[in-house]
Write an enzyme that holds these catalytic residues in place. Structure first.
Site, mmCIF file in Angstrom:
data_model
loop_
_atom_site.group_PDB
_atom_site.id
_atom_site.type_symbol
_atom_site.label_atom_id
_atom_site.label_comp_id
_atom_site.label_asym_id
_atom_site.label_seq_id
_atom_site.Cartn_x
_atom_site.Cartn_y
_atom_site.Cartn_z
ATOM 1 N N ASP A 46 -17.131 7.353 -1.813
ATOM 2 C CA ASP A 46 -15.883 7.188 -1.063
ATOM 3 C C ASP A 46 -15.588 8.536 -0.399
ATOM 4 O OD1 ASP A 46 -13.417 6.321 -0.097
ATOM 5 O OD2 ASP A 46 -12.393 6.410 -2.041
ATOM 6 N N GLN A 84 -10.104 -3.817 -3.687
ATOM 7 C CA GLN A 84 -11.379 -3.257 -3.250
ATOM 8 C C GLN A 84 -12.441 -3.449 -4.330
ATOM 9 O OE1 GLN A 84 -12.081 -1.643 -0.161
ATOM 10 N NE2 GLN A 84 -14.135 -2.034 -0.946
ATOM 11 N N CYS A 136 -16.332 1.815 0.207
ATOM 12 C CA CYS A 136 -15.163 0.964 0.524
ATOM 13 C C CYS A 136 -14.818 1.006 2.007
ATOM 14 C CB CYS A 136 -13.973 1.398 -0.316
ATOM 15 S SG CYS A 136 -13.533 3.133 -0.105
ATOM 16 N N HIS A 150 -7.156 0.937 -6.583
ATOM 17 C CA HIS A 150 -7.403 0.070 -5.422
ATOM 18 C C HIS A 150 -8.110 -1.192 -5.936
ATOM 19 C CE1 HIS A 150 -7.753 -1.218 -1.434
ATOM 20 N NE2 HIS A 150 -8.568 -0.311 -0.909
ATOM 21 N N ARG A 210 0.879 -1.182 0.000
ATOM 22 C CA ARG A 210 0.000 0.000 0.000
ATOM 23 C C ARG A 210 0.908 1.221 0.000
ATOM 24 N NH1 ARG A 210 -5.338 1.412 3.474
ATOM 25 N NH2 ARG A 210 -6.121 0.115 1.784
HETATM 26 N N1 CP Z 1 -11.274 -0.148 2.228
HETATM 27 C C1 CP Z 1 -10.011 -0.212 2.692
HETATM 28 O O1 CP Z 1 -9.044 -0.437 1.951
HETATM 29 O O2 CP Z 1 -9.891 -0.009 4.027
HETATM 30 P P1 CP Z 1 -8.543 0.235 4.845
HETATM 31 O O3 CP Z 1 -7.968 1.537 4.372
HETATM 32 O O4 CP Z 1 -8.945 0.264 6.294
HETATM 33 O O5 CP Z 1 -7.583 -0.881 4.560
HETATM 34 N N1 NVA Z 2 -9.795 6.764 -1.599
HETATM 35 C C1 NVA Z 2 -9.461 6.319 -0.266
HETATM 36 C C2 NVA Z 2 -9.715 4.855 -0.126
HETATM 37 C C3 NVA Z 2 -9.438 4.292 1.226
HETATM 38 C C4 NVA Z 2 -9.659 2.821 1.306
HETATM 39 C C5 NVA Z 2 -8.015 6.661 0.031
HETATM 40 O O1 NVA Z 2 -7.167 6.486 -0.852
HETATM 41 O O2 NVA Z 2 -7.731 7.099 1.140
#
Ligand code: CP
Ligand code: NVA
Length: 316
Positions: A227, A131, A267, A128, A101
Site C-alpha cells: 500500500d 477493502q 488496494c 479499511h 470515510r
Molecule cells: N482502495 C480504495 O479505497 O480506493 P479509494 O481511496 O479511491 O476509495
Molecule cells: N492506506 C491508504 C489506503 C487508501 C485506500 C490511506 O489510508 O490513504
C-alpha cells in the site's frame, strides 16, 4: 451480523465466510439482486478523497435498485459544523444506512452509537474492512481453488503497518491464512490490533510473522501486497517516509522471493515507482483491478445484509 460493519474483527468466522460465499453469487448473478434494495437510500459521508469507494458504493446501490447520496467533506463538516451525535440522529430520519470515510476511528464508533441505522466503515485511520473483504475474496478467487478458501495460503504484506494492513490481518485471522508482515522499525502494525488478530486466529490456523525484512516476508508467499507509504492525512510526512520505506519497494527482485506464480496485490491508488514498480503492477500476476472490481460485489453483499431485511426504521 451486528447492526454495523466497522471491523472484520466483529464478524464470526462463519459470517466472514458467508459474506465471501454470497459475493460469489452476487458476482455471478447480479440481475437476481436488482431490486433487493429498492426504495433504500445510503448516505455516503466522505472526509477524505476517493475513487473506488465512492464509485463502488454508489454503483452498488444503483445496481441493487436503491440510491446513494454523496456528502463531501465541505457539506456537513462532521464534528465542526454539527456534532457527530446530531448528524446520526438526523440521518436516521431520512435514509436507511450510512457509509463513512473518516480520520480517527473513534468518529465512526461514535456515529454508529448515535444512530439506529447501519453504519459501514469505508476507511478510518485504523481500518479499511471493505477493502480487506474484497482482497480476500480476490485471493480465494485466484488461489483458493473450487472452495475459494484461503486457508493454508501464505500472504505477505510489505510496507506501512497501516489501516489496510490491520484489516488484512483480521481477514487472514478469520480465514486461517498464514500472514507475514514486513515493516520498517517504528511503522509496525498497531500492537492492540495484532493481539486481537492473534486471538481471532487462535482456532483457525492463522499464523502471523512480523519482521523488518521484506525478503523474509515475501519468501514462499502466494501473494505479496503493498500500500502507499504515506496514507491520507500523512501528506506532511511523505518525503521522510519515502526515504525510510525505499528498501520496502515491491519490485521484481522482491517478487523473486515469492512463489513463481505469486499474485501482486494493492488496494490502490498506487504510487508507481515508490511502493511498487510498473513492471510488477503491470505484470500478468497483478490482480489490482480485480480487487477494485470485487469491492463492488462484496460491498453489495454487505449492504444487502445490513440494509435489506428489516422493514423498519424511518417509517416506524
Ligand atoms: N482502495 C480504495 O479505497 O480506493 P479509494 O481511496 O479511491 O476509495
Ligand atoms: N492506506 C491508504 C489506503 C487508501 C485506500 C490511506 O489510508 O490513504
Amino acid at each position: 451480523m451486528q447492526k454495523d460493519f466497522i471491523s472484520i474483527h466483529d464478524l464470526t468466522p462463519d459470517e466472514f465466510q458467508q459474506i465471501l460465499n454470497m459475493t460469489d453469487n452476487m458476482k455471478k448473478h447480479p440481475h437476481r439482486f436488482r431490486k433487493s434494495l429498492k426504495n433504500r437510500i445510503l448516505a455516503m459521508i466522505f472526509q477524505k478523497p476517493s475513487l473506488r469507494t465512492r464509485m463502488t458504493f454508489e454503483v452498488g446501490m444503483l445496481q441493487l435498485g436503491g440510491e446513494a447520496i454523496y456528502l463531501a467533506p465541505s457539506d456537513i463538516q462532521l464534528g465542526s459544523r454539527e456534532g457527530i451525535f446530531d448528524v446520526g440522529k438526523n440521518l436516521e430520519r431520512w435514509v436507511d444506512g450510512i457509509m463513512l470515510r473518516t480520520f480517527a476511528h473513534r468518529i465512526i464508533l461514535d456515529l454508529a452509537a448515535s444512530t439506529r441505522i447501519p453504519v459501514i466503515n469505508a476507511l478510518t485511520d485504523l481500518l479499511h474492512p471493505c477493502q480487506a473483504m474484497a482482497d480476500f475474496y480476490t485471493l480465494g478467487e485466484k488461489k483458493g481453488g473450487r472452495t475459494r478458501l484461503t486457508f493454508g495460503l501464505t500472504f505477505a504484506y510489505v510496507g506501512d503497518g497501516n489501516n489496510v494492513c490491520h484489516s488484512l490481518m483480521f481477514a487472514a485471522a478469520k480465514s486461517g491464512t498464514k500472514m507475514a508482515v514486513a515493516t520498517p522499525a517504528g511503522y509496525e502494525p498497531n500492537p492492540e490490533i495484532v493481539q486481537q488478530a492473534l486471538e481471532d486466529g487462535n482456532a483457525t490456523g492463522f499464523s502471523l510473522k512480523l519482521t523488518a525484512d521484506p525478503a523474509e516476508a515475501a519468501s514462499g508467499a502466494d501473494a505479496v501486497y503493498t500500500d502507499v507509504w504515506a496514507s491520507m492525512g500523512q501528506e506532511a510526512e511523505k518525503e521522510k517516509r519515502a526515504r525510510i520505506f525505499a528498501p520496502y519497494q515491491v519490485n521484481a527482485k522482491l517478487m523473486s522471493h515469492a512463489k513463481s506464480d505469486a499474485l501482486f496485490m494493492h488496494c490502490l491508488p498506487a504510487h508507481r515507482g515508490d511502493e511498487v514498480t510498473d513492471e510488477v503492477i503491470d505484470s500478468p500476476n497483478s490482480v489490482v483491478y480485480d480487487e477494485a472490481e470485487n469491492r463492488l460485489h462484496v460491498q453489495k453483499v454487505i449492504m444487502l445484509l445490513l440494509m435489506g431485511k428489516k422493514e423498519k426504521n424511518k417509517h416506524e
